[in-house]
Design an enzyme around this catalytic site. Structure first.
Site, short mmCIF file in Angstrom:
data_model
loop_
_atom_site.label_atom_id
_atom_site.label_comp_id
_atom_site.label_asym_id
_atom_site.label_seq_id
_atom_site.Cartn_x
_atom_site.Cartn_y
_atom_site.Cartn_z
N ARG A 77 0.84 -1.19 0.00
CA ARG A 77 0.00 0.00 0.00
C ARG A 77 0.88 1.24 0.00
NH1 ARG A 77 -1.85 0.87 4.31
NH2 ARG A 77 -1.32 -0.96 5.53
N TYR A 92 -1.68 -3.19 -7.01
CA TYR A 92 -1.46 -4.04 -5.83
C TYR A 92 -2.54 -3.92 -4.77
CZ TYR A 92 1.06 -6.86 -2.60
OH TYR A 92 1.40 -7.89 -1.77
N GLY A 93 -3.00 -5.04 -4.28
CA GLY A 93 -3.85 -5.21 -3.10
C GLY A 93 -4.66 -4.02 -2.66
N GLY A 94 -4.33 -3.52 -1.47
CA GLY A 94 -5.11 -2.46 -0.83
C GLY A 94 -5.21 -1.19 -1.67
N LYS A 122 -9.80 -1.72 1.65
CA LYS A 122 -9.43 -0.58 2.51
C LYS A 122 -10.19 0.69 2.10
CE LYS A 122 -6.43 -3.15 4.51
NZ LYS A 122 -6.73 -3.68 5.85
N HIS A 176 -10.87 -1.74 11.48
CA HIS A 176 -9.82 -2.63 10.98
C HIS A 176 -9.64 -3.75 12.02
CE1 HIS A 176 -5.36 -2.88 9.48
NE2 HIS A 176 -6.13 -3.72 8.82
N SER A 213 -1.62 -3.55 10.37
CA SER A 213 -1.36 -4.47 9.25
C SER A 213 -0.15 -5.35 9.54
CB SER A 213 -1.08 -3.66 7.99
OG SER A 213 -2.13 -2.75 7.77
N CYS A 264 0.27 -7.70 11.75
CA CYS A 264 0.56 -7.94 13.17
C CYS A 264 -0.23 -9.13 13.71
CB CYS A 264 0.27 -6.70 14.01
SG CYS A 264 1.45 -5.38 13.76
N LYS A 299 -3.54 -10.51 12.75
CA LYS A 299 -5.00 -10.65 12.82
C LYS A 299 -5.44 -11.98 12.19
CE LYS A 299 -6.42 -6.70 10.96
NZ LYS A 299 -5.12 -6.05 10.79
N THR A 300 -4.89 -12.28 11.00
CA THR A 300 -5.30 -13.52 10.32
C THR A 300 -4.88 -14.74 11.14
OG1 THR A 300 -4.99 -12.34 8.25
CG2 THR A 300 -5.22 -14.73 8.09
N ASP A 348 -9.97 -9.18 8.95
CA ASP A 348 -9.40 -7.85 8.68
C ASP A 348 -10.35 -6.69 8.95
OD1 ASP A 348 -7.10 -6.39 7.78
OD2 ASP A 348 -8.12 -5.96 5.91
N ASN A 362 6.15 -8.75 1.89
CA ASN A 362 4.70 -8.47 1.87
C ASN A 362 4.01 -9.34 0.81
OD1 ASN A 362 2.33 -7.13 2.73
ND2 ASN A 362 2.47 -5.66 1.03
N ARG A 420 1.62 -12.11 -0.70
CA ARG A 420 0.26 -12.30 -0.20
C ARG A 420 -0.42 -13.52 -0.80
NH1 ARG A 420 -2.12 -8.26 3.32
NH2 ARG A 420 -0.52 -6.67 3.54
N ARG A 457 2.71 -4.34 17.69
CA ARG A 457 3.95 -5.11 17.74
C ARG A 457 4.93 -4.30 18.56
NH1 ARG A 457 6.16 -8.95 13.96
NH2 ARG A 457 4.20 -9.00 12.81
N GLU A 465 -1.01 -20.76 21.33
CA GLU A 465 -0.89 -20.52 22.77
C GLU A 465 -1.61 -19.24 23.19
OE1 GLU A 465 0.08 -22.93 24.34
OE2 GLU A 465 1.74 -23.95 23.33
C1 OXD Z 1 -3.41 -4.35 5.35
C2 OXD Z 1 -4.11 -5.47 4.70
O1 OXD Z 1 -2.42 -3.85 4.79
O2 OXD Z 1 -5.04 -5.99 5.32
O3 OXD Z 1 -3.82 -3.94 6.44
O4 OXD Z 1 -3.77 -5.82 3.57
MN MN Z 2 -5.54 -4.99 7.12
#
Ligand code: OXD
Ligand code: MN
Length: 594
Positions: A72, A211-213, A220, A240, A262, A264, A266-267, A287, A377, A379, A410, A507
């Site tokens: 992004r 690219y992506g976002g 986003k 988010h 991003s 950190c 979540k997934t 996300d 990065n 994906r 983080r 854990e």
């Molecule tokens: C991000 C994503 O960058 O979810 O936050 O792709």
């Molecule tokens: Mn995200």
């Protein structure tokens, strides 16, 4: 162009498409129906053009992007509200008329020689009154394939265009083709990149990146930047955040939402496999969460997306079996390495890389090379329905009731493993004070600490001071017992040798157990200057050696932290709501004694 489905109930949609054709001058127009056949023929087209590599995984493809188009681009992302003040100090802003002029110049003729794809899509389950629709127009078939996975895209989405409202989004890679001119493998225009949002118009224009976002406008751009503005105006929250369900050994279930910046985890958290017997975690979203009050006075959340666009490096069968199963088919990979037998590889998948690899740069990768074979990065884009731990309530039209909200980042020091806010207002302060070491999800120096309030810094479509006020206001709309409890977590503390103190992944259920119990007013806790900390966690089957370090509030480090926060919050000047000014002052008193 063949109009083979009925758009007649939405004249704005028709004029949006017609005006875009007129402006961008594409060679062809393709109205996407969202069928399997359409998807397959686009994949074939890209394979024939050498833009995609068919993998040995069923119906899966690998793409290598241009090395200048890998993340992004926050520096080129704009919120063009009518008033500069409404974009706030953390967003880039240009006067909307000026920006429109610039965009019209850039988009003029930009799709020459290319096909323009028109994608109607729905964010959220079909039939849900929380769902919202958009139309993305793009000249990138890669974007079409990605949107077909990430959203409910195609003809069926048109039925959701009730009331006429939709979010228009125009995307172009920004590389028109002259007659007979050959295309490059990943067209993009890095010098002229612009990702622009007009919040009052609820519209999006994106130029120069595939690219992506930057390019999948449902994610986003719509589901966070535009939706956060809708949420402010309509009294809900677009965040988010992941959403997951936790079931305890007695079969009791709760849902939580969690905001981490991003890349950190979540997934990973939403797809985790619990290491504690009897505890189960199930996935609603990884996300984005749209949350609204229901009649019972509680927050209910949906995941507006239909796929996952996750970070690949570090994912392995040992730590992330659910993700590994999810991406075993029907998946698009971007910027990972290619093996000799047409499979994919990334750092962390196996201890040793396979012998013959082609790197994400399309070059032979030499074993022991200092540069990674997959981009940091890199994906995967994969259908969420393939995830083995998908929650049965995934498509619930009303969403799921949220018992707890987690914030986190983080941080290698200072921030303990977990603590609970004293109340909603203090919880909003915790969200506003999130800071995190930078990752590769966006352009910029890795590892540097940056404030990322609510992990929304790059995604809030309006003045973040007003956004904090909106969160404070939401806390006054129901009784305290109905509001989600708010927590802060940090999986990333390190010892003096740079080794992680907490094992993370499955854990993390030990931390979720404490959170689950706190939601019922149970679980041991003690009051500290920063919030309620656990006295202990369920450490059954795991060494508790590091626990006291993980749950320590280091006052000298917190003195610095408070100073950092004061400097950050000063950016908002008079726009910082009084509630947060008070919280900061109270924290300082508790830490510094003055
Ligand atoms: C991000 C994503 O960058 O979810 O936050 O792709
Ligand atoms: Mn995200």
């Amino acid at each position: 162009m063949k109009w083979d489905f009925d758009w007649s109930n939405n004249p704005q949609a028709i004029s949006f498409v017609q005006n875009t054709i007129f402006l961008c001058k594409p060679k062809n127009v393709h109205l996407c129906e969202g069928t399997k056949e359409e998807y397959a023929s686009l994949c074939q087209l890209l394979v024939n053009q050498n833009k995609a590599i068919a993998l040995k995984r069923p119906n899966s493809y690998l793409f290598f992007s241009d090395p200048e188009d890998v993340a992004r681009v926050e520096g080129c992302t704009y919120i063009c509200s009518k008033e500069e003040r409404d974009a706030g100090p953390t967003n880039h802003w240009v006067q909307p008329k000026l920006m429109k002029k610039k965009l019209k110049d850039l988009f003029s003729g930009c799709m020459q020689g290319r096909t323009m794809y028109v994608l109607p899509y729905c964010m959220g389950p079909y039939g849900s009154d929380k769902a919202k629709v958009g139309i993305e127009i793009t000249d990138s078939p890669y974007v079409v394939l990605s949107m077909a996975i990430m959203t409910r895209m195609g003809k069926r989405a048109l039925q959701e265009f009730r009331g006429g409202f939709f979010v228009p989004g125009i995307h172009s890679v920004g590389v028109p083709l002259k007659k007979g001119e050959a295309d490059v493998l990943w067209p993009c225009n890095p010098k002229n990149r612009l990702i622009v949002h007009f919040p009052e118009e609820r519209s999006i224009w994106s130029f120069g990146s595939g690219y992506g976002g930057n390019a999948l406008l449902g994610k986003k751009c719509f589901a966070l930047r535009i939706a956060s503005v809708l949420a402010r105006d309509e009294g809900w929250l677009a965040e988010h955040m992941l959403i997951l369900g936790i079931t305890n050994p007695q079969g009791k279930k709760k849902y939580i939402a969690a905001a981490f910046p991003s890349s950190c985890g979540k997934t990973n958290l939403a797809t985790m496999t619990s290491t504690l017997p009897g505890w189960k975690v199930e996935l609603i979203g990884d996300d984005i969460a749209w949350m609204k009050f229901a009649k019972d006075g509680r927050f209910y959340a949906i995941n507006p997306e239909y796929g996952m666009f996750g970070v690949m490096p570090g994912i392995s069968m040992r730590d992330n079996p659910n993700i590994m199963h999810t991406i075993s088919k029907n998946t698009l990979f971007t910027n990972v390495a290619l093996t000799k037998d047409r499979d994919v590889w990334w750092e962390g998948l196996t201890e040793k890389p396979p012998l013959h690899l082609t790197s994400w740069l399309g070059e032979r990768w030499i074993q022991g090379s200092k540069t990674p074979a997959a981009h940091l990065n890199a994906r995967f884009t994969t259908p969420i329905r393939q995830c083995p731990n998908l929650d049965p309530a995934f498509e619930n039209l009303d969403g799921v009731p949220i018992s707890a909200i987690l914030f986190g980042g983080r941080r290698s020091s200072t921030v303990p493993l977990v603590y609970q806010s004293f109340n909603w207002k203090h919880g909003v302060f915790l969200g506003a004070s999130v800071s995190s070491e930078r990752t590769a999800a966006a352009e910029g120096a890795l590892g540097k600490l940056r404030h990322d309030p609510f992990s929304m810094l790059p995604f809030c479509g309006y003045n973040m001071g007003d956004y904090f006020a909106h969160w404070l206001k939401m806390g006054t709309k129901t009784s305290a017992d109905k509001l989600p409890k708010i927590f802060y977590v940090n999986w990333f503390q390190k010892d003096t040798n740079g080794k992680f103190l907490w094992p993370g992944f499955g854990e993390n259920i030990r931390v979720l157990q404490w959170i689950f119990e706190r939601c019922d007013g149970e679980g041991s806790f003690e009051k500290t200057p920063i919030g309620f900390l656990p006295k202990t966690l369920n450490m059954q089957g795991l060494s508790a050696n590091n626990l006291s370090k993980l749950l320590h509030v280091d006052i000298p480090l917190w003195k610095k932290e408070v100073q950092e926060m004061e400097e950050f919050f000063a950016v908002f000047e008079g726009d910082l709501p009084q509630g947060l000014v008070d919280e900061l002052r109270e924290l300082k008193k508790r830490i510094c004694g003055s």
